[in-house]
Design a protein around this motif. Sequence first.
Motif, PDB file in Angstrom:
ATOM      1  N   ILE A 296       0.867  -1.179   0.000  1.00 45.94           N
ATOM      2  CA  ILE A 296       0.000   0.000   0.000  1.00 45.94           C
ATOM      3  C   ILE A 296       0.904   1.228   0.000  1.00 45.94           C
ATOM      4  O   ILE A 296       1.845   1.313   0.793  1.00 45.94           O
ATOM      5  N   GLU A 297       0.620   2.176  -0.885  1.00 46.90           N
ATOM      6  CA  GLU A 297       1.455   3.370  -1.019  1.00 46.90           C
ATOM      7  C   GLU A 297       0.677   4.609  -0.617  1.00 46.90           C
ATOM      8  O   GLU A 297      -0.483   4.790  -0.985  1.00 46.90           O
ATOM      9  N   VAL A 298       1.320   5.465   0.176  1.00 49.69           N
ATOM     10  CA  VAL A 298       0.767   6.768   0.541  1.00 49.69           C
ATOM     11  C   VAL A 298       1.635   7.821  -0.138  1.00 49.69           C
ATOM     12  O   VAL A 298       2.772   8.063   0.277  1.00 49.69           O
ATOM     13  N   ASP A 299       1.094   8.421  -1.180  1.00 57.38           N
ATOM     14  CA  ASP A 299       1.869   9.360  -1.993  1.00 57.38           C
ATOM     15  C   ASP A 299       1.561  10.796  -1.565  1.00 57.38           C
ATOM     16  O   ASP A 299       0.891  11.549  -2.266  1.00 57.38           O
ATOM     17  N   ILE A 300       2.024  11.146  -0.373  1.00 57.62           N
ATOM     18  CA  ILE A 300       1.922  12.526   0.094  1.00 57.62           C
ATOM     19  C   ILE A 300       3.316  12.966   0.539  1.00 57.62           C
ATOM     20  O   ILE A 300       4.091  12.155   1.040  1.00 57.62           O
ATOM     21  N   PRO A 301       3.655  14.227   0.350  1.00 61.41           N
ATOM     22  CA  PRO A 301       5.015  14.689   0.627  1.00 61.41           C
ATOM     23  C   PRO A 301       5.260  14.912   2.113  1.00 61.41           C
ATOM     24  O   PRO A 301       5.236  16.026   2.616  1.00 61.41           O
ATOM     25  N   ILE A 302       5.511  13.831   2.831  1.00 60.56           N
ATOM     26  CA  ILE A 302       5.723  13.932   4.273  1.00 60.56           C
ATOM     27  C   ILE A 302       7.203  13.695   4.578  1.00 60.56           C
ATOM     28  O   ILE A 302       7.817  12.778   4.036  1.00 60.56           O
ATOM     29  N   THR A 303       7.774  14.535   5.416  1.00 62.09           N
ATOM     30  CA  THR A 303       9.181  14.451   5.771  1.00 62.09           C
ATOM     31  C   THR A 303       9.341  14.038   7.229  1.00 62.09           C
ATOM     32  O   THR A 303       8.376  14.051   8.003  1.00 62.09           O
ATOM     33  N   HIS A 304      10.572  13.698   7.609  1.00 58.79           N
ATOM     34  CA  HIS A 304      10.856  13.373   9.009  1.00 58.79           C
ATOM     35  C   HIS A 304      10.501  14.552   9.916  1.00 58.79           C
ATOM     36  O   HIS A 304       9.957  14.371  11.010  1.00 58.79           O
ATOM     37  N   GLN A 305      10.791  15.785   9.452  1.00 59.31           N
ATOM     38  CA  GLN A 305      10.504  16.962  10.266  1.00 59.31           C
ATOM     39  C   GLN A 305       9.008  17.174  10.434  1.00 59.31           C
ATOM     40  O   GLN A 305       8.532  17.538  11.517  1.00 59.31           O
ATOM     41  N   THR A 306       8.235  16.941   9.356  1.00 62.16           N
ATOM     42  CA  THR A 306       6.774  17.079   9.449  1.00 62.16           C
ATOM     43  C   THR A 306       6.206  16.082  10.451  1.00 62.16           C
ATOM     44  O   THR A 306       5.345  16.423  11.269  1.00 62.16           O
TER      45      THR A 306
ATOM     46  N   LEU B  68      11.727   5.542  12.419  1.00 63.29           N
ATOM     47  CA  LEU B  68      11.477   5.116  11.038  1.00 63.29           C
ATOM     48  C   LEU B  68      12.504   4.081  10.586  1.00 63.29           C
ATOM     49  O   LEU B  68      12.166   3.136   9.859  1.00 63.29           O
ATOM     50  N   LYS B  69      13.742   4.252  11.011  1.00 62.96           N
ATOM     51  CA  LYS B  69      14.772   3.280  10.678  1.00 62.96           C
ATOM     52  C   LYS B  69      14.442   1.920  11.282  1.00 62.96           C
ATOM     53  O   LYS B  69      14.580   0.868  10.621  1.00 62.96           O
ATOM     54  N   ASP B  70      13.973   1.925  12.531  1.00 61.05           N
ATOM     55  CA  ASP B  70      13.606   0.680  13.196  1.00 61.05           C
ATOM     56  C   ASP B  70      12.395   0.036  12.534  1.00 61.05           C
ATOM     57  O   ASP B  70      12.366  -1.185  12.312  1.00 61.05           O
ATOM     58  N   LEU B  71      11.381   0.834  12.188  1.00 59.21           N
ATOM     59  CA  LEU B  71      10.187   0.299  11.512  1.00 59.21           C
ATOM     60  C   LEU B  71      10.539  -0.285  10.158  1.00 59.21           C
ATOM     61  O   LEU B  71       9.983  -1.298   9.733  1.00 59.21           O
TER      62      LEU B  71
ATOM     63  N   ILE C   1       6.957  -0.421   7.965  1.00 61.92           N
ATOM     64  CA  ILE C   1       6.712   0.779   7.176  1.00 61.92           C
ATOM     65  C   ILE C   1       8.031   1.187   6.520  1.00 61.92           C
ATOM     66  O   ILE C   1       9.075   1.188   7.171  1.00 61.92           O
ATOM     67  N   ILE C   2       7.983   1.523   5.247  1.00 64.49           N
ATOM     68  CA  ILE C   2       9.167   1.982   4.533  1.00 64.49           C
ATOM     69  C   ILE C   2       8.900   3.375   4.003  1.00 64.49           C
ATOM     70  O   ILE C   2       7.821   3.658   3.474  1.00 64.49           O
ATOM     71  N   MET C   3       9.867   4.273   4.162  1.00 63.34           N
ATOM     72  CA  MET C   3       9.739   5.641   3.664  1.00 63.34           C
ATOM     73  C   MET C   3      10.741   5.840   2.535  1.00 63.34           C
ATOM     74  O   MET C   3      11.948   5.704   2.734  1.00 63.34           O
ATOM     75  N   GLU C   4      10.229   6.141   1.339  1.00 62.47           N
ATOM     76  CA  GLU C   4      11.074   6.328   0.165  1.00 62.47           C
ATOM     77  C   GLU C   4      10.714   7.634  -0.521  1.00 62.47           C
ATOM     78  O   GLU C   4       9.580   7.811  -0.973  1.00 62.47           O
ATOM     79  N   ARG C   5      11.689   8.544  -0.614  1.00 64.21           N
ATOM     80  CA  ARG C   5      11.487   9.808  -1.325  1.00 64.21           C
ATOM     81  C   ARG C   5      10.194  10.497  -0.884  1.00 64.21           C
ATOM     82  O   ARG C   5       9.371  10.903  -1.699  1.00 64.21           O
ATOM     83  N   ASN C   6      10.009  10.577   0.421  1.00 62.39           N
ATOM     84  CA  ASN C   6       8.836  11.222   1.026  1.00 62.39           C
ATOM     85  C   ASN C   6       7.519  10.500   0.738  1.00 62.39           C
ATOM     86  O   ASN C   6       6.444  11.063   0.907  1.00 62.39           O
ATOM     87  N   LYS C   7       7.599   9.232   0.306  1.00 59.97           N
ATOM     88  CA  LYS C   7       6.420   8.389   0.171  1.00 59.97           C
ATOM     89  C   LYS C   7       6.449   7.329   1.262  1.00 59.97           C
ATOM     90  O   LYS C   7       7.524   6.889   1.694  1.00 59.97           O
ATOM     91  N   LEU C   8       5.276   6.911   1.710  1.00 60.56           N
ATOM     92  CA  LEU C   8       5.167   5.844   2.695  1.00 60.56           C
ATOM     93  C   LEU C   8       4.723   4.573   1.995  1.00 60.56           C
ATOM     94  O   LEU C   8       3.786   4.594   1.195  1.00 60.56           O
TER      95      LEU C   8
END
Length: 220
Positions: free
Chosen positions: A168-178, A194-197, A203-210
């Motif tokens: 499942i992909e969440v294509d919203i521009p979310i950053t670590h700071q947000t 996030l590294k642990d997850l 959960i994997i975070m790639e280029r601000n996608k979840l």
Amino acid sequence: MENKKYVPWTTNMIDEDLVERILQIYMKKDYTKGQMVFKQGELSDKIYLLLKGRIEIHMVSEYGKKSILGIHEPKCLFGELILDNSPRLTTAVCLTDVTVAVLDISLSLNSDYHEKKLYKTLLYSTIYKIKIQIQQLSEQLFEEAEDRVEKLLLGLCKNFGQEKSGYIEVDIPITHQTIADLTGCSRPTVSLILKDLSKKKHIIMERNKLIFPKHERDNL
């Protein structure tokens, strides 16, 4: 809306019929990325309907600490907490180029039907945001940082996720700071979580996608 989780990232809070009526009465206004629509502490008699783009609503403490209360996508009302003529409690800043409809405090639509509909929508929208903020406060008081981050990400997956082949992909521009500003964590803490997850393949975070493996649907 009942099937959605209460997360501070909202969209589609007003139906198309009401949007069209508002645009018949009120003017549109454009803002550029980074521009403030309104600022914490100012007096105003305007309420806004987001038509295009993305808006961040945040507060800044007297010590300069920022907390994001919400991020809005199109078809959301914002700036409504001036109906009691008090100063703005928050700042609204454009995360992208933005187009809004600017409503005055009278909320006149020259139609009893549409005015009742607007008041009902405004009330529902405000209640929804209050529930989100109570939930944010409760989580920050009673839950560990990892639980807060994971709950936010799973909520975004539930509300914005699109099913792909095997994930499942969440294509919203979310950053670590947000994520940090939304959950009351520090940015380094969020990065470690996030590294642990990711290591656990939750959960994997790639280029601000979840990206969520399909088995994570059981947690939604």
